[in-house]
Design a protein around this motif. Structure first.
Motif, PDB file in Angstrom:
ATOM      1  N   TYR A  51       0.867  -1.222   0.017  1.00  0.00           N
ATOM      2  CA  TYR A  51       0.081   0.013   0.119  1.00  0.00           C
ATOM      3  C   TYR A  51       1.004   1.439  -0.034  1.00  0.00           C
ATOM      4  O   TYR A  51       1.919   1.246   0.530  1.00  0.00           O
ATOM      5  N   ASN A  52       0.274   2.364  -0.777  1.00  0.00           N
ATOM      6  CA  ASN A  52       0.667   3.521  -0.743  1.00  0.00           C
ATOM      7  C   ASN A  52       0.765   4.465   0.444  1.00  0.00           C
ATOM      8  O   ASN A  52      -0.372   4.735   1.061  1.00  0.00           O
ATOM      9  N   THR A 276      -0.509  -6.630   5.011  1.00  0.00           N
ATOM     10  CA  THR A 276      -0.332  -6.698   6.424  1.00  0.00           C
ATOM     11  C   THR A 276      -1.293  -5.911   6.888  1.00  0.00           C
ATOM     12  O   THR A 276      -2.130  -5.074   6.376  1.00  0.00           O
ATOM     13  N   VAL A 277      -1.568  -5.866   8.130  1.00  0.00           N
ATOM     14  CA  VAL A 277      -2.781  -5.222   8.915  1.00  0.00           C
ATOM     15  C   VAL A 277      -1.896  -3.979   9.235  1.00  0.00           C
ATOM     16  O   VAL A 277      -0.705  -3.822   9.162  1.00  0.00           O
ATOM     17  N   PHE A 278      -2.641  -2.863   9.503  1.00  0.00           N
ATOM     18  CA  PHE A 278      -2.049  -1.384   9.922  1.00  0.00           C
ATOM     19  C   PHE A 278      -2.493  -1.279  11.278  1.00  0.00           C
ATOM     20  O   PHE A 278      -3.670  -1.455  11.654  1.00  0.00           O
TER      21      PHE A 278
ATOM     22  N   SER B  53      -5.595 -11.312  12.042  1.00  0.00           N
ATOM     23  CA  SER B  53      -6.130 -11.222  10.528  1.00  0.00           C
ATOM     24  C   SER B  53      -5.084 -11.497   9.652  1.00  0.00           C
ATOM     25  O   SER B  53      -5.039 -11.459   8.420  1.00  0.00           O
ATOM     26  N   HIS B  54      -3.861 -11.772  10.227  1.00  0.00           N
ATOM     27  CA  HIS B  54      -2.717 -11.969   9.403  1.00  0.00           C
ATOM     28  C   HIS B  54      -2.053 -13.026  10.051  1.00  0.00           C
ATOM     29  O   HIS B  54      -1.543 -13.103  11.194  1.00  0.00           O
ATOM     30  N   ILE B  58       3.790  -8.899  11.312  1.00  0.00           N
ATOM     31  CA  ILE B  58       4.120  -7.683  10.925  1.00  0.00           C
ATOM     32  C   ILE B  58       3.137  -6.934  10.683  1.00  0.00           C
ATOM     33  O   ILE B  58       1.842  -7.276  10.353  1.00  0.00           O
ATOM     34  N   SER B  59       3.217  -5.544  10.623  1.00  0.00           N
ATOM     35  CA  SER B  59       2.233  -4.469  10.254  1.00  0.00           C
ATOM     36  C   SER B  59       2.916  -3.395   9.757  1.00  0.00           C
ATOM     37  O   SER B  59       3.991  -3.107   9.666  1.00  0.00           O
ATOM     38  N   ASN B  60       1.974  -2.450   9.059  1.00  0.00           N
ATOM     39  CA  ASN B  60       2.155  -1.288   8.590  1.00  0.00           C
ATOM     40  C   ASN B  60       3.393  -1.150   7.359  1.00  0.00           C
ATOM     41  O   ASN B  60       4.328  -0.569   7.588  1.00  0.00           O
ATOM     42  N   VAL B  61       3.335  -2.233   6.536  1.00  0.00           N
ATOM     43  CA  VAL B  61       4.107  -2.429   5.546  1.00  0.00           C
ATOM     44  C   VAL B  61       3.697  -1.460   4.313  1.00  0.00           C
ATOM     45  O   VAL B  61       2.624  -1.614   3.714  1.00  0.00           O
ATOM     46  N   LEU B  62       4.315  -0.296   3.969  1.00  0.00           N
ATOM     47  CA  LEU B  62       3.910   0.813   3.052  1.00  0.00           C
ATOM     48  C   LEU B  62       5.220   1.244   1.982  1.00  0.00           C
ATOM     49  O   LEU B  62       6.151   0.743   2.357  1.00  0.00           O
ATOM     50  N   ARG B  63       4.687   1.598   1.099  1.00  0.00           N
ATOM     51  CA  ARG B  63       5.706   2.111   0.088  1.00  0.00           C
ATOM     52  C   ARG B  63       5.449   3.459  -0.007  1.00  0.00           C
ATOM     53  O   ARG B  63       4.443   4.138   0.076  1.00  0.00           O
ATOM     54  N   GLU B  64       6.657   3.966  -0.489  1.00  0.00           N
ATOM     55  CA  GLU B  64       6.744   5.699  -0.833  1.00  0.00           C
ATOM     56  C   GLU B  64       5.936   5.794  -2.195  1.00  0.00           C
ATOM     57  O   GLU B  64       5.777   4.860  -3.218  1.00  0.00           O
ATOM     58  N   ASP B  65       5.298   6.832  -2.385  1.00  0.00           N
ATOM     59  CA  ASP B  65       4.477   7.357  -3.510  1.00  0.00           C
ATOM     60  C   ASP B  65       5.400   7.814  -4.591  1.00  0.00           C
ATOM     61  O   ASP B  65       5.170   8.982  -5.045  1.00  0.00           O
TER      62      ASP B  65
END
Lengths: 477, 95
Positions: A51-52, A276-278, B53-54, B58-65
């Protein structure tokens, strides 16, 4: 029987991030078909969505601006269904743990403030675009995977006008946040509406229909008005309402049943194992909260208090963020405590200039010092209001200063009594009848004589002074 | 949870799978057994376990825009059964 209309709106908003929700494909609407696609947004096996970060930021901004509680735990789910614009055969959306819930939006209904509940604001992704031809349907996946927000209202709206007002206010807030283009005609904002009728005083909701395919706020209003009428007629005739999804036909101004064959939709939501969850902590939320701009509702209140504007005037000035900022700069720079004059100029002549030029207020490129100087001429009664408006037009056309134009066109009002007396003596001599009328108490005659003086002085005489001079002259005669 | 033929038919329809009568028979039995097996899990006492739910902690896996290259339309459409110009072509959908 009298019925109450019950409406809930579902708004889908495209976020204007640089890249899609789950992959780095650029969002760029001018591109040729299927040129901004990759294994992730085409749903190729083995690809992994991530996610972005910016989309999450934008979404939290919207949630906070709508007074929502951002949930500490949130996750993505798969919504399963088959349609050719959906390459994975599921849409990544949110089900039981949405980003945020319990918000509100204040609107005005029948002149009174009314609070509309917001059930939830959640994250999802856009589908591709279908073009229907005679033989086949063509699919462009450039749009697939663009981050969307779904904003669901409570069924708190009770008329098409309220729905229209809700959308207008929502759009203003989103524009302030600068996270979406909010253009319904271009599809960056879409709205579906649920509507049902119930007999006045009854609590239980009636059978609803879902309306789709509206492509303007006015379309939403028209569709809701039509549908409320159609449902009332059905109920009145004693026939049963059927739960239905209907399409708005803007040409014919009617809603038409989609006649979906399938029964209740069964999307078999389940958590998306690829994401993943947030966990959204207080720190992140307060950081974003601090970055929010002053929102239109608060700005309006402040304009009313700080600049003593009427609520109506302030409402006009705050409806676009950049206009509000420009207006505030003008009000600040205007000398003195009483800002009413500047406010009137902004809402009157400037706004009308903007409208004729198809620009918004801040795009007029007016120099605030020059505007203040122009208003000063009128305040000091050196320039008539009418002439001032034409000077403004000329200022905007040429970029020249007020002073220069007034001088060149010789528009300064004559307030010099000696000079005016000459003209008045001539007018009195030429209009004996009116002078007699005035002496006999006909008030209209005075205005006529003032008009004659104005005419003789090419509109430059100061009408207030002229009026006094004539009165004095006739009273003493 | 009893899995009857109607349920299998319904699930098959949702997944757009066409089943022959004998397959329907066979799958009803198999699905019944599988779900029965899984159902053993519900005997566990989970009252003290937080819902998950997973499977990964791990959590908050994000990528830059940040944009990166996309596929070329040619590449994207390479394996499409039917295409027209730069579009994927599918049987006509009635709106």
């Amino acid at each position: 029987m009298k019925y109450q209309t019950v409406i809930g709106l579902e708004v889908h908003l495209q976020l204007k991030t640089k890249t899609k929700a789950f992959c780095g494909c650029a969002i760029d609407f001018g591109r040729e078909p299927n040129s901004s696609v990759c294994p992730v947004c085409l749903g190729f096996p083995g690809s992994l969505p991530v996610y972005n970060k910016e989309a999450l930021n934008y979404a939290i901004k919207v949630a906070l601006a709508l007074g929502c509680q951002v949930q500490e735990h949130t996750k993505f789910d798969r919504k399963n269904y088959f349609y050719p614009d959906l390459p994975k055969n599921y849409q990544i959306s949110q089900y039981d743990l949405p980003l945020s819930r319990y918000g509100f939006l204040d609107i005005t209904a029948d002149g009174k403030p009314k609070r509309i509940g917001i059930t939830r604001v959640h994250l999802e992704e856009d589908a591709g675009k279908l073009i229907h031809e005679t033989e086949a349907s063509l699919v462009d996946f450039n749009r697939a995977g663009i981050p969307l927000l779904e904003i669901v209202s409570e069924p708190d709206l009770n008329s098409a006008q309220e729905a229209f007002d809700y959308l207008t206010r929502l759009k203003t807030i989103i524009e302030y946040l600068d996270v979406s283009d909010c253009d319904m005609e271009k599809g960056s904002l879409r709205c579906d509406a649920n509507i049902s009728l119930r007999p006045e005083g009854i609590k239980e909701l009636g059978v609803k229909t879902e309306l789709k395919n509206m492509n303007s706020f006015k379309g939403v209003k028209d569709a809701l008005n039509f549908e409320a009428g159609r449902q009332a007629e059905l109920l009145e005739s004693g026939r049963a309402m059927e739960q239905d999804t209907r399409l708005w036909d803007a040409q014919k101004n009617i809603t038409v049943s989609m006649r979906t064959k399938e029964g209740a939709k069964d999307y078999r939501y389940f958590p998306d194992p690829d994401l993943t969850v947030f966990i959204i902590g207080q720190e992140m939320i307060s950081g974003i909260k601090d970055s929010l701009p002053e929102l239109p509702g608060l700005k309006l209140r402040r304009f009313v208090e700080e600049y003593s504007l009427s609520e109506y005037d302030a409402g006009i000035l705050v409806s676009y963020k950049k206009d509000a900022e420009f207006a505030e700069e003008c009000l600040k720079q205007y000398p003195g405590k009483d800002k009413k004059n500047m406010a009137n100029w902004l809402i009157g002549p400037l706004l009308s200039e903007a409208n004729t030029r198809n620009l918004s207020l801040h795009q007029l490129g007016v120099n605030i010092d020059e505007l203040t100087s122009l208003i000063g001429f009128v305040q000091r009664q050196e320039l008539s209001h009418l002439n001032a408006k034409s000077v403004l037009t000329q200022m905007l056309d040429s970029g020249r200063s007020a002073q220069e134009i007034i001088k060149e066109r010789n528009l300064l009002q004559i307030s010099d009594t000696a000079e005016l007396e000459q003209v008045i003596i001539a007018v009195i001599r030429e209009n004996e009848k009116s002078v007699n009328d005035l002496k006999n108490g006909k008030a209209n005659a005075l205005m006529f004589l003032v008009g004659q003086v104005m005419k003789k002085s090419s509109g430059k005489a100061n009408p207030k002074i002229v009026q006094e001079l004539i009165k004095r002259r006739i009273d003493n005669a | 949870m009893a899995i009857d033929k109607e349920t299998v038919k319904y699930v098959a329809h949702l997944a757009r799978i066409e089943l022959q009568p004998d397959e329907l028979e066979k799958l009803s039995g198999q699905l019944h057994d599988i779900l029965g097996f899984i159902d053993k899990l519900s005997r566990l006492d989970t009252s003290r376990v937080n819902p998950s739910s997973h499977i990964l902690p791990i959590s908050n896996v994000l990528r830059e825009d940040k944009p990166r290259d996309s596929l070329s339309p040619d590449k994207a459409l390479e394996n499409a059964p039917v295409k027209k110009g730069n579009f994927f072509s599918v049987p006509k959908i009635l709106e």
